[in-house]
Design a protein around this motif. Structure first.
Motif, PDB file in Angstrom:
ATOM      1  N   ASN A  27      10.767  -4.742 -27.182  1.00 45.07           N
ATOM      2  CA  ASN A  27      11.454  -5.776 -28.001  1.00 45.07           C
ATOM      3  C   ASN A  27      11.503  -5.761 -29.205  1.00 45.07           C
ATOM      4  O   ASN A  27      10.499  -5.229 -29.777  1.00 45.07           O
ATOM      5  CB  ASN A  27      10.134  -7.317 -27.655  1.00 45.07           C
ATOM      6  CG  ASN A  27      10.142  -7.582 -26.456  1.00 45.07           C
ATOM      7  OD1 ASN A  27      10.841  -7.978 -25.870  1.00 45.07           O
ATOM      8  ND2 ASN A  27       9.228  -7.556 -25.791  1.00 45.07           N
ATOM      9  N   ILE A  28      12.588  -5.813 -29.264  1.00 44.09           N
ATOM     10  CA  ILE A  28      13.379  -5.692 -30.890  1.00 44.09           C
ATOM     11  C   ILE A  28      13.711  -7.233 -31.535  1.00 44.09           C
ATOM     12  O   ILE A  28      14.349  -7.779 -30.933  1.00 44.09           O
ATOM     13  CB  ILE A  28      14.371  -5.078 -31.144  1.00 44.09           C
ATOM     14  CG1 ILE A  28      14.213  -4.158 -30.189  1.00 44.09           C
ATOM     15  CG2 ILE A  28      15.129  -4.716 -32.130  1.00 44.09           C
ATOM     16  CD1 ILE A  28      15.648  -2.720 -29.995  1.00 44.09           C
ATOM     17  N   THR A  32      11.740 -12.295 -39.819  1.00 43.99           N
ATOM     18  CA  THR A  32      11.015 -13.857 -38.648  1.00 43.99           C
ATOM     19  C   THR A  32      11.314 -13.655 -37.231  1.00 43.99           C
ATOM     20  O   THR A  32       9.922 -14.541 -37.419  1.00 43.99           O
ATOM     21  CB  THR A  32      12.951 -14.983 -39.149  1.00 43.99           C
ATOM     22  OG1 THR A  32      13.384 -13.683 -38.124  1.00 43.99           O
ATOM     23  CG2 THR A  32      13.649 -14.442 -40.714  1.00 43.99           C
ATOM     24  N   GLY A  33      10.382 -13.114 -37.117  1.00 43.43           N
ATOM     25  CA  GLY A  33       9.862 -12.406 -35.923  1.00 43.43           C
ATOM     26  C   GLY A  33      11.478 -13.296 -34.578  1.00 43.43           C
ATOM     27  O   GLY A  33      10.888 -12.677 -33.598  1.00 43.43           O
ATOM     28  N   GLU A  34      11.994 -12.862 -34.961  1.00 47.08           N
ATOM     29  CA  GLU A  34      13.279 -13.487 -33.953  1.00 47.08           C
ATOM     30  C   GLU A  34      13.852 -12.630 -33.343  1.00 47.08           C
ATOM     31  O   GLU A  34      14.360 -11.367 -33.893  1.00 47.08           O
ATOM     32  CB  GLU A  34      14.610 -14.515 -35.114  1.00 47.08           C
ATOM     33  CG  GLU A  34      15.695 -14.831 -34.221  1.00 47.08           C
ATOM     34  CD  GLU A  34      16.822 -15.385 -34.818  1.00 47.08           C
ATOM     35  OE1 GLU A  34      17.685 -15.547 -34.683  1.00 47.08           O
ATOM     36  OE2 GLU A  34      16.409 -15.903 -35.352  1.00 47.08           O
ATOM     37  N   TRP A  35      13.504 -12.761 -31.818  1.00 44.09           N
ATOM     38  CA  TRP A  35      14.164 -11.666 -31.316  1.00 44.09           C
ATOM     39  C   TRP A  35      15.524 -11.622 -31.118  1.00 44.09           C
ATOM     40  O   TRP A  35      16.320 -12.297 -31.619  1.00 44.09           O
ATOM     41  CB  TRP A  35      14.479 -12.582 -29.826  1.00 44.09           C
ATOM     42  CG  TRP A  35      14.437 -11.964 -28.328  1.00 44.09           C
ATOM     43  CD1 TRP A  35      14.026 -10.793 -27.812  1.00 44.09           C
ATOM     44  CD2 TRP A  35      15.583 -11.490 -27.697  1.00 44.09           C
ATOM     45  NE1 TRP A  35      14.309  -9.616 -26.882  1.00 44.09           N
ATOM     46  CE2 TRP A  35      15.697 -10.957 -26.732  1.00 44.09           C
ATOM     47  CE3 TRP A  35      16.931 -12.566 -28.005  1.00 44.09           C
ATOM     48  CZ2 TRP A  35      16.953 -10.931 -26.437  1.00 44.09           C
ATOM     49  CZ3 TRP A  35      17.711 -11.716 -27.226  1.00 44.09           C
ATOM     50  CH2 TRP A  35      18.325 -11.357 -26.371  1.00 44.09           C
ATOM     51  N   LYS A  60      16.591   2.515 -35.271  1.00 43.43           N
ATOM     52  CA  LYS A  60      16.511   1.786 -36.149  1.00 43.43           C
ATOM     53  C   LYS A  60      15.874   0.889 -36.972  1.00 43.43           C
ATOM     54  O   LYS A  60      16.129   2.280 -38.356  1.00 43.43           O
ATOM     55  CB  LYS A  60      14.869   1.280 -35.741  1.00 43.43           C
ATOM     56  CG  LYS A  60      14.173   0.153 -35.942  1.00 43.43           C
ATOM     57  CD  LYS A  60      12.325  -0.039 -36.042  1.00 43.43           C
ATOM     58  CE  LYS A  60      11.309  -0.030 -36.835  1.00 43.43           C
ATOM     59  NZ  LYS A  60      11.718  -0.698 -37.855  1.00 43.43           N
ATOM     60  N   SER A  61      16.366   0.308 -37.502  1.00 43.07           N
ATOM     61  CA  SER A  61      16.558  -0.267 -38.965  1.00 43.07           C
ATOM     62  C   SER A  61      15.237  -1.154 -39.981  1.00 43.07           C
ATOM     63  O   SER A  61      14.707  -1.366 -38.543  1.00 43.07           O
ATOM     64  CB  SER A  61      17.691  -1.257 -39.256  1.00 43.07           C
ATOM     65  OG  SER A  61      17.580  -2.558 -38.400  1.00 43.07           O
ATOM     66  N   SER A  62      15.474  -0.625 -41.314  1.00 46.04           N
ATOM     67  CA  SER A  62      14.538  -1.148 -41.454  1.00 46.04           C
ATOM     68  C   SER A  62      13.453  -2.509 -41.704  1.00 46.04           C
ATOM     69  O   SER A  62      12.557  -2.972 -41.844  1.00 46.04           O
ATOM     70  CB  SER A  62      14.197  -0.909 -43.433  1.00 46.04           C
ATOM     71  OG  SER A  62      15.624  -1.783 -43.750  1.00 46.04           O
ATOM     72  N   ASP A  63      15.181  -3.352 -41.217  1.00 48.24           N
ATOM     73  CA  ASP A  63      14.659  -4.878 -40.364  1.00 48.24           C
ATOM     74  C   ASP A  63      13.891  -5.235 -39.330  1.00 48.24           C
ATOM     75  O   ASP A  63      13.806  -6.557 -39.332  1.00 48.24           O
ATOM     76  CB  ASP A  63      15.293  -5.764 -40.926  1.00 48.24           C
ATOM     77  CG  ASP A  63      17.071  -5.566 -40.604  1.00 48.24           C
ATOM     78  OD1 ASP A  63      17.111  -3.954 -40.165  1.00 48.24           O
ATOM     79  OD2 ASP A  63      18.113  -6.922 -40.576  1.00 48.24           O
ATOM     80  N   GLU A  64      13.433  -4.090 -38.892  1.00 48.59           N
ATOM     81  CA  GLU A  64      13.515  -4.330 -37.096  1.00 48.59           C
ATOM     82  C   GLU A  64      11.953  -3.557 -37.167  1.00 48.59           C
ATOM     83  O   GLU A  64      11.882  -3.448 -37.452  1.00 48.59           O
ATOM     84  CB  GLU A  64      14.207  -3.459 -36.382  1.00 48.59           C
ATOM     85  CG  GLU A  64      16.165  -4.070 -36.428  1.00 48.59           C
ATOM     86  CD  GLU A  64      16.952  -2.852 -35.258  1.00 48.59           C
ATOM     87  OE1 GLU A  64      17.814  -3.467 -35.243  1.00 48.59           O
ATOM     88  OE2 GLU A  64      16.667  -1.988 -35.652  1.00 48.59           O
ATOM     89  N   GLU A  65      11.815  -4.742 -36.056  1.00 45.64           N
ATOM     90  CA  GLU A  65      10.584  -4.967 -36.088  1.00 45.64           C
ATOM     91  C   GLU A  65      10.443  -4.767 -33.902  1.00 45.64           C
ATOM     92  O   GLU A  65      10.695  -5.281 -33.805  1.00 45.64           O
ATOM     93  CB  GLU A  65       9.477  -5.823 -35.883  1.00 45.64           C
ATOM     94  CG  GLU A  65       8.110  -6.061 -34.858  1.00 45.64           C
ATOM     95  CD  GLU A  65       7.341  -7.290 -35.512  1.00 45.64           C
ATOM     96  OE1 GLU A  65       6.487  -7.493 -36.637  1.00 45.64           O
ATOM     97  OE2 GLU A  65       7.647  -8.215 -34.922  1.00 45.64           O
ATOM     98  N   VAL A  66       9.657  -3.179 -33.967  1.00 44.50           N
ATOM     99  CA  VAL A  66       9.668  -3.506 -32.466  1.00 44.50           C
ATOM    100  C   VAL A  66       8.120  -3.270 -32.318  1.00 44.50           C
ATOM    101  O   VAL A  66       7.154  -2.675 -31.851  1.00 44.50           O
ATOM    102  CB  VAL A  66       9.572  -1.283 -32.062  1.00 44.50           C
ATOM    103  CG1 VAL A  66       9.583  -0.941 -30.796  1.00 44.50           C
ATOM    104  CG2 VAL A  66      11.053  -1.532 -32.919  1.00 44.50           C
TER     105      VAL A  66
END
Length: 189
Positions: free
Chosen positions: A117-118, A123-126, A22-28
């Motif tokens: 989901n990632i 932005t919260g964009e899927w 996972k990169s730092s700009d991703e939310e799981v």
């Protein structure tokens, strides 16, 4: 699917790999639901309401204008590490319906779906998602000795598995006959 600490299943292994890459700009985030006796229940919603919540409320499947299926009100837990994700998974799955039958001392009485989901953290964009589906097994009443509630559960399990088979068959036919004017109806529910 779940495994144990000595031999982790596919979901914990996927979470470990996901957080490793996972990169730092991703939310799981994780969502979980079960299908029990033809009703959809939020497994993380059980946990958030606590033991005093009473009977859980069933959720409804919806279809948006683009044909995407979603479940309004389904809980979503944002997780920062694979350990947090595994804890959320364990907590949600602890609410899954199990009961003894004549064939199994701890039989799953529901189908369970785990959604990972990632999204873009800003932005919260899927970006991506993966779904794991753990189906309850098909049962024969004579072999399990099920009666009453267990028998009703078995009927619901077998009915949903037959519907899944019809869905897969329709999808295969539509794929193999892509140029046909009429497509087969996919009886999802």
């Amino acid at each position: 699917m779940e495994g144990n600490s000595a031999d982790p299943g596919i979901i914990p292994q996927t979470l470990q790999l996901l957080f490793h890459n996972k990169s730092s700009d991703e939310e799981v985030s994780i969502s979980m639901y079960e299908i029990y006796n033809e009703c959809v229940y939020d497994m993380l919603g059980y946990a958030s309401k606590g033991s005093n919540a009473g009977k859980p409320t069933s959720l409804k499947l919806k279809e948006d204008g683009s044909g995407q299926i979603w479940i309004p009100g389904l809980s979503r837990s944002v997780v920062e590490t694979s350990e947090q994700a595994k804890d959320a998974l364990a907590l949600g799955l602890s609410y899954r319906k199990h009961a003894p039958t004549g064939m199994n001392k701890r039989s799953s009485r529901s189908h369970a779906v785990v959604l990972i989901n990632i999204a873009d953290a800003g932005t919260g964009e899927w970006r991506s998602s993966v779904s794991f589906v753990d189906l309850a097994g098909s049962e024969r009443a004579q072999r399990t000795g099920n009666e009453g509630l267990r028998l009703r559960e078995s009927v619901a399990i077998n009915s949903s598995l037959m519907t899944l088979g019809r869905c897969l068959e329709a999808l295969r036919w539509n794929h193999d006959n892509a140029k046909a004017k009429r497509k087969k109806h996919v009886p999802f529910r």
